[in-house]
Design a protein around this motif. Structure first.
Motif, short mmCIF file in Angstrom:
data_model
loop_
_atom_site.label_atom_id
_atom_site.label_comp_id
_atom_site.label_asym_id
_atom_site.label_seq_id
_atom_site.Cartn_x
_atom_site.Cartn_y
_atom_site.Cartn_z
N CYS A 153 10.30 -6.63 8.80
CA CYS A 153 9.60 -7.38 10.17
C CYS A 153 8.50 -6.55 10.81
O CYS A 153 8.75 -5.35 11.28
N GLY A 154 7.40 -6.99 10.29
CA GLY A 154 5.91 -6.24 10.75
C GLY A 154 4.89 -6.98 10.36
O GLY A 154 4.81 -8.03 9.53
N ASP A 155 3.53 -6.43 10.71
CA ASP A 155 2.49 -6.92 10.29
C ASP A 155 2.06 -6.57 8.92
O ASP A 155 1.91 -5.45 8.46
N LEU A 156 1.73 -7.84 7.94
CA LEU A 156 1.61 -7.17 6.63
C LEU A 156 0.42 -6.28 6.45
O LEU A 156 0.40 -5.67 5.54
N PHE A 157 -0.78 -6.64 7.50
CA PHE A 157 -1.95 -5.93 7.24
C PHE A 157 -1.72 -4.17 7.54
O PHE A 157 -2.50 -3.28 7.20
N LYS A 158 -0.43 -3.96 8.20
CA LYS A 158 -0.18 -2.41 8.46
C LYS A 158 1.19 -1.96 7.45
O LYS A 158 0.72 -0.94 6.97
N VAL A 159 1.88 -3.01 7.03
CA VAL A 159 2.77 -2.62 6.34
C VAL A 159 2.54 -2.50 4.73
O VAL A 159 2.92 -1.35 4.09
N VAL A 160 1.67 -3.46 4.27
CA VAL A 160 1.27 -3.23 2.72
C VAL A 160 0.57 -1.93 2.18
O VAL A 160 0.87 -1.53 1.26
N PRO A 161 -0.41 -1.47 3.34
CA PRO A 161 -1.11 -0.35 2.91
C PRO A 161 -0.17 0.90 2.70
O PRO A 161 -0.25 1.68 1.93
N LEU A 162 1.14 0.96 3.57
CA LEU A 162 1.82 1.82 3.68
C LEU A 162 2.68 1.89 2.25
O LEU A 162 3.18 2.75 1.66
N LEU A 163 3.16 0.53 1.98
CA LEU A 163 3.56 0.37 0.51
C LEU A 163 2.94 0.84 -0.52
O LEU A 163 3.49 1.67 -1.34
N ILE A 164 1.76 0.55 -0.36
CA ILE A 164 0.84 1.02 -1.51
C ILE A 164 0.41 2.54 -1.69
O ILE A 164 0.67 3.03 -2.82
N ASP A 165 0.49 3.11 -0.62
CA ASP A 165 0.47 4.59 -0.42
C ASP A 165 1.60 5.17 -1.12
O ASP A 165 1.72 6.04 -1.77
N SER A 166 2.72 4.73 -0.57
CA SER A 166 4.07 5.24 -1.07
C SER A 166 4.47 5.11 -2.67
O SER A 166 4.57 5.95 -3.18
N ILE A 167 4.00 3.92 -3.03
CA ILE A 167 3.96 3.86 -4.54
C ILE A 167 3.29 4.58 -5.38
O ILE A 167 3.34 5.35 -6.47
N ARG A 168 2.00 4.90 -4.84
CA ARG A 168 0.95 5.74 -5.52
C ARG A 168 1.30 7.28 -5.34
O ARG A 168 1.28 7.98 -6.17
N ALA A 169 2.12 7.72 -4.16
CA ALA A 169 2.72 8.94 -4.08
C ALA A 169 3.93 9.12 -5.02
O ALA A 169 3.83 10.40 -5.76
N GLU A 170 4.66 8.27 -5.19
CA GLU A 170 5.74 8.25 -6.13
C GLU A 170 5.29 8.46 -7.56
O GLU A 170 5.84 9.25 -8.32
N LYS A 171 4.27 7.68 -7.87
CA LYS A 171 3.74 7.85 -9.18
C LYS A 171 3.17 9.26 -9.43
O LYS A 171 3.39 9.80 -10.54
N ALA A 172 2.27 9.76 -8.38
CA ALA A 172 1.55 10.80 -8.53
C ALA A 172 2.75 12.24 -8.77
O ALA A 172 2.38 12.97 -9.31
#
Length: 373
Positions: free
Chosen positions: A352-371
């Motif tokens: 439950c949150g603003d997608l414009f704030k949540v999605v960048p965090l999801l993208i960063d998390s995925i990239r960090a996991e990949k790295a």
């Protein structure tokens, strides 16, 4: 029309048939989906499932239809049938129906199927329900479908009818009134009961090699002349336009009305998230109707029905029409500002949150996991 054919003589009809569409000697995936669904209906009726395959030297495609459930495949070969024509295919199918009298005939709702099925139904003087998303013969199975796919008071609804036998008629469910509600239609007075079925809606059964080897392939005699066909196909040109493959995608990131405050940024975020996950971008009807994204991205009853491994819904409230098109996804992740958004009712994970704030965090998390790997 054959002198002994009477579409109102319901007792003379038996078996379930599927028009198995091939193009340039390649079977359309929808054919396997319909054979799989036809197997269910045939088992409910206790009858045989038959495919009807039309083309020029297309015998090699018949065996696989058995692997997905067909008991028999009626093959009609002719150089005049190499390319689809409304006149040629209609004549062959109508002659076959008049000869063998199937009680149900299913056709894929492809461009060809949408052209062919109405012509066949009109010539045979029977009913056609177009663009179906669910089929049942067994009443109990239909009631179970209603429990999860409708808001009806099931306990207070009477399903029996004095006009026809509810248990033996095909119950064809499709979106109505622009997709705002669902309607179930029966064809009680004529046969065959005909339905076109939206691609991607029905699940393909596992391939059975033993069934493929056991399928009976038949070549009935038929008459077709050049004079029967009023058009001539000079060339088949395939469009170069690239359309998104929602039906075949394992991961879908869909956007809805929630991106309205910054459409360009919302679409960019969805694409970035889809790229990181190795998926494609989908959309709700609201996003398509607003002109933010093209119709080939639309998921739902009036769009495409999808079964991905992961479905991410960004700013989608979850109207029943949208949920019907994606609720069978293996994992559903929803991001929405409204705590009571219906999408959360079917989501495995809800944010439950603003997608414009949540999605960048999801993208960063995925990239960090990949790295980190």
């Amino acid at each position: 029309m054959a002198n002994n054919f009477n579409s109102a003589d319901i007792g003379a009809f038996k078996n379930v048939w599927v028009f198995c569409e091939q193009r340039q000697d390649s079977m359309m995936p929808t054919s396997y989906e319909l054979i799989s669904e036809g197997r269910k209906l045939a088992d409910e009726l206790g009858v045989e499932l038959c495919g009807i395959l039309i083309g020029d030297n297309v015998d090699g495609l018949a065996k696989d239809l058995g692997g997905y459930g067909a008991d028999k495949v009626y093959v009609y070969n002719s150089p005049l049938l190499k390319d689809y024509t409304t006149d040629g295919y209609t004549k062959v199918i109508c002659d076959a129906v008049e000869e063998f009298k199937p009680e149900i005939l299913l056709v894929g709702a492809s461009n060809i199927g949408r052209d062919l099925a109405p012509r066949v139904a009109a010539r045979l003087h029977t009913g056609l329900c177009a663009d179906c998303t669910h089929l049942d013969v067994d009443l109990n199975g239909y009631i179970e479908f209603l429990k999860t796919g409708s808001s009806l008071d099931i306990e207070g609804t009477k399903f029996e009818s004095k006009l026809f036998d509810v248990n033996t008629n095909l119950k064809m469910t499709r979106p109505a009134f622009g997709g705002h509600l669902m309607a179930t239609i029966v064809c009680p007075r004529f046969r065959p009961a005909m339905a076109t079925v939206r691609p991607g809606v029905m699940k393909k059964r596992p391939y059975d090699e033993a069934k493929a080897n056991a399928v009976e392939i038949l070549h009935p005699e038929f008459t077709l002349t050049a004079e029967d066909i009023k058009t001539e196909v000079l060339e088949v040109v395939k469009s170069a336009k690239k359309l998104v493959d929602l039906i075949g995608a394992d991961i879908i990131v869909s956007v809805g009305a929630g991106i309205s405050k910054d459409v360009e940024a919302g679409l960019k975020l969805a694409q970035e998230l889809a790229d990181e996950l190795g998926g494609v971008v989908g959309a709700s009807r609201a996003a398509v109707d607003a002109g933010w994204i093209t119709a080939d991205h639309q998921v739902g009853q009036t769009g495409k029905t999808v079964h991905p491994k992961v479905y991410v819904a960004l700013g989608i409230s979850g109207a029943i029409q949208h949920k019907a098109g994606m609720q069978d996804s293996e994992l559903i992740i929803a991001v929405n500002k409204a705590e009571n958004a219906p999408i959360f009712e079917i989501a495995d994970y809800g944010i439950c949150g603003d997608l414009f704030k949540v999605v960048p965090l999801l993208i960063d998390s995925i990239r960090a996991e990949k790295a980190a790997k």
